[in-house]
Motif scaffolding. Sequence first.
Motif, PDB file in Angstrom:
ATOM      1  N   GLY A   1     -61.084  32.027 134.665  1.00 40.64           N
ATOM      2  CA  GLY A   1     -62.208  31.554 133.748  1.00 40.64           C
ATOM      3  C   GLY A   1     -62.334  30.290 133.170  1.00 40.64           C
ATOM      4  O   GLY A   1     -63.245  29.860 132.470  1.00 40.64           O
TER       5      GLY A   1
ATOM      6  N   GLU B   1     -54.732  34.319 130.614  1.00 42.17           N
ATOM      7  CA  GLU B   1     -54.735  35.299 131.655  1.00 42.17           C
ATOM      8  C   GLU B   1     -54.031  34.357 132.763  1.00 42.17           C
ATOM      9  O   GLU B   1     -54.101  33.087 133.141  1.00 42.17           O
TER      10      GLU B   1
ATOM     11  N   ASN C   1     -62.896  40.943 123.567  1.00 44.68           N
ATOM     12  CA  ASN C   1     -63.794  40.940 124.635  1.00 44.68           C
ATOM     13  C   ASN C   1     -64.520  39.613 124.485  1.00 44.68           C
ATOM     14  O   ASN C   1     -65.653  39.363 125.277  1.00 44.68           O
TER      15      ASN C   1
ATOM     16  N   ASN D   1     -65.604  35.751 125.551  1.00 43.76           N
ATOM     17  CA  ASN D   1     -65.258  35.040 126.861  1.00 43.76           C
ATOM     18  C   ASN D   1     -65.790  33.618 126.795  1.00 43.76           C
ATOM     19  O   ASN D   1     -66.120  33.313 125.604  1.00 43.76           O
TER      20      ASN D   1
ATOM     21  N   TYR E   1     -68.678  31.036 138.484  1.00 45.32           N
ATOM     22  CA  TYR E   1     -67.472  31.316 138.150  1.00 45.32           C
ATOM     23  C   TYR E   1     -67.051  32.647 138.677  1.00 45.32           C
ATOM     24  O   TYR E   1     -67.863  33.546 139.010  1.00 45.32           O
ATOM     25  N   GLU E   2     -65.586  32.880 138.927  1.00 45.22           N
ATOM     26  CA  GLU E   2     -65.237  34.282 139.488  1.00 45.22           C
ATOM     27  C   GLU E   2     -64.291  34.607 138.334  1.00 45.22           C
ATOM     28  O   GLU E   2     -63.093  34.460 138.512  1.00 45.22           O
ATOM     29  N   SER E   3     -64.709  35.055 137.290  1.00 44.27           N
ATOM     30  CA  SER E   3     -63.905  35.682 136.299  1.00 44.27           C
ATOM     31  C   SER E   3     -64.511  36.873 135.197  1.00 44.27           C
ATOM     32  O   SER E   3     -65.803  36.687 135.143  1.00 44.27           O
ATOM     33  N   ASN E   4     -63.859  37.529 134.872  1.00 44.78           N
ATOM     34  CA  ASN E   4     -64.527  38.457 133.733  1.00 44.78           C
ATOM     35  C   ASN E   4     -64.418  37.915 132.371  1.00 44.78           C
ATOM     36  O   ASN E   4     -64.917  38.532 131.666  1.00 44.78           O
ATOM     37  N   ARG E   5     -63.935  36.595 132.152  1.00 47.16           N
ATOM     38  CA  ARG E   5     -64.265  35.797 130.861  1.00 47.16           C
ATOM     39  C   ARG E   5     -65.350  34.935 131.256  1.00 47.16           C
ATOM     40  O   ARG E   5     -65.520  34.235 130.074  1.00 47.16           O
TER      41      ARG E   5
ATOM     42  N   THR F   1     -68.970  35.970 131.195  1.00 44.91           N
ATOM     43  CA  THR F   1     -70.306  36.887 131.471  1.00 44.91           C
ATOM     44  C   THR F   1     -70.885  36.735 130.397  1.00 44.91           C
ATOM     45  O   THR F   1     -70.643  36.356 129.411  1.00 44.91           O
TER      46      THR F   1
ATOM     47  N   TYR G   1     -71.469  40.956 126.221  1.00 42.76           N
ATOM     48  CA  TYR G   1     -70.292  41.046 125.219  1.00 42.76           C
ATOM     49  C   TYR G   1     -70.609  42.116 124.258  1.00 42.76           C
ATOM     50  O   TYR G   1     -71.471  42.562 123.674  1.00 42.76           O
TER      51      TYR G   1
ATOM     52  N   SER H   1     -64.328  44.469 121.759  1.00 39.27           N
ATOM     53  CA  SER H   1     -63.462  45.643 122.182  1.00 39.27           C
ATOM     54  C   SER H   1     -62.892  46.476 121.241  1.00 39.27           C
ATOM     55  O   SER H   1     -63.188  46.213 119.794  1.00 39.27           O
TER      56      SER H   1
END
Lengths: 252, 408
Positions: A73, A152, B37, B39, B362-366, B368, B371, B374
């Motif tokens: 990230g 992370e 959640n 990001n 990007y390759e991340s779930n952060r 995206t 929203y 959580s």
Amino acid sequence: MDENRRKIFLGLGLTAAGMAFGEFLRVSLDEDKKIDENSANESQYCMLINLDQCIGCNACTIACKQENHTPPGVQYNIVLKKRTDRYPQFIERNLPRPCMHCEKPPCVKVCPVGATKKRKDGIVDIDYNKCIGCRYCLTACPYGARSYDFGENYNNPPNKFEKTPSFEYGQEWSREKGKSPINNVRKCHFCLHRVKKGIEPACVQTCMGMARIFGDINEKNSEIAAIISQKNAWRLKDELGTIPSVLYIGKY
Amino acid sequence: MTTKPIYYFWSFILAIFTLLGFLLLYFRTTQGLLVTNLNNITGWGLWVSFYVFFIGLSVGSYLIFSLGYVLEIEKYKSVGRLALYSSLISLITGFMFIFIDIGHMGRFWTVFLNRNKTSVLSWELQLYVVYLIVIFMQLWFLLRKDIISHLIKGNRSDNLLVRLVLNNKYDFSGVNWDLDLQKIKRIGYVGIPLAIAVHGGTGAIFAVLKARSFWNTGLFPVVFLVSALVSGFALQIFLSSLLKKKNIDLIRSLYKVLMILIVFDLLLFISQFIVSIYSELPAQTSIIKILTTGAFSNLFWLGQIGAGILVPVIIFIFQNNGRLLFYTIGSLSSLIGVFITRMNLIIPQLTIPVLAGLVEAYESNRVTTMYKPSSAEWLFSIAILLFSVILFIYGLHLLPITADKRYE
């Protein structure tokens, strides 16, 4: 009553003037401290990216991750991709995007603690130990160049490579829970720790298409100054008046 | 003020919740913002929306207090104490929300050392302190007569407060209490512009960002101020309808002002909408699309338009001289509407990446564009809200907020 009121207004006026003067004094004194011993010289670092030579392999992204040990990230460098027309006659263009190190950085302006600063050599740095992690700069950046380190890791528990400290800004940073750079905003710093030693940034060194040129535009004989003077270089989102130090030539 | 068992009951509840709060805080400190959640595209979420809402609520309530005690509009004086007290509690609630939102919570105090004169947020944080002091001072001068007389009545004249105010003379009659109202008024000359600066500044935090074109208008801080007044009036109607049931004429009059403010708020919003649509700039129209038909359409139509505008207005039209309960419902609905408006002003703009293709790079779930708060974010929010409500009720029993006989 009227006399009292006048006194109060006078008092308020004096207080406000005093506060303004104090603030002015504080800022003007602080200004001297800002001059880093390394940034006192006249160099202005810039990066030139030739998009016609970029093949979109993302080697710069990987090199950057390896150099700075960034977690998932957090990517100082990314490669944006744009496809025009339809398959199979489509054209894909790539736009590598490091931090723009703007001449008028919107992120520096908004930081509530002054943790991120524009150095005299043109690099926008972050004082990890000052940053409180409010993410205002992340919101203010028109290029999405800033990311927040949530803590992370790619592997849980982190492997040996992830545990290895990075050497951003010439200091040793190992990512430990609750300590900087975790919970900080992070971004590309033109590999300042390498530049200080006279080495090119990792992304520039690794680029196999030799699309990236890094250098000091104030140095008369530098390659970057020569190319900028000859070719039509452009900047990303030039209309915002941020004046990035990253210049592009070629089509996107 | 009371020493009835109910007071000890609320003290006990408050103590328990404070303890629970510290446990939650420990959890948040060890986990960082991982529990949220949030990001790297949407850096601000539910907590910041709550923070903005509560600062607005505080400023709105403060301005209602000022209408009575500084501008001397007599009929607002009877809500004055309640308004000032709720303004204080709202401000503290706002502080709690912004405190848990920052990454390094342990460094929060450094904002008062490392100031940045070009940062709106830096100025804001300094102003909050001044604003808090102003509220404390005014609340003190507003309540001290009742507090002192209560302490003397209870044979506690050795109390530090009594000694300070009466200057070690236990003569209650020698103090000219009317001077207190004058002092409140004079502090108010600083307080009113300060309150406007505090919430106009909160709007400016967003409005100064040229990277986000939906926010980057001069209208934005004004929208914030008007919504603040809407929420302030709604809160005072809501609280008065629960605590000052006899005073229905005042509640009706407040409700009329609320209507005017809601319509004015709508006008500003329509103005911003029309300019955005007309521009046909993708950065502007994409926001309108997200709000009206996209991911935030439910919040927009049900919350902002439905709860925020339609319900209060319908109640006003059909229940013009109606029962107290309708005013309670109308004002509560308006409060919820204002909160959802805050969310809609902040979050949708952030979910749009500043560059096309940013998320795909990007390759991340952060990273995206989605929203959704959580469960931990909701848990913390509910905990803070509960804590504030308990703190509010506790203070209501401890301090002579509703004991103002002069203006009943």
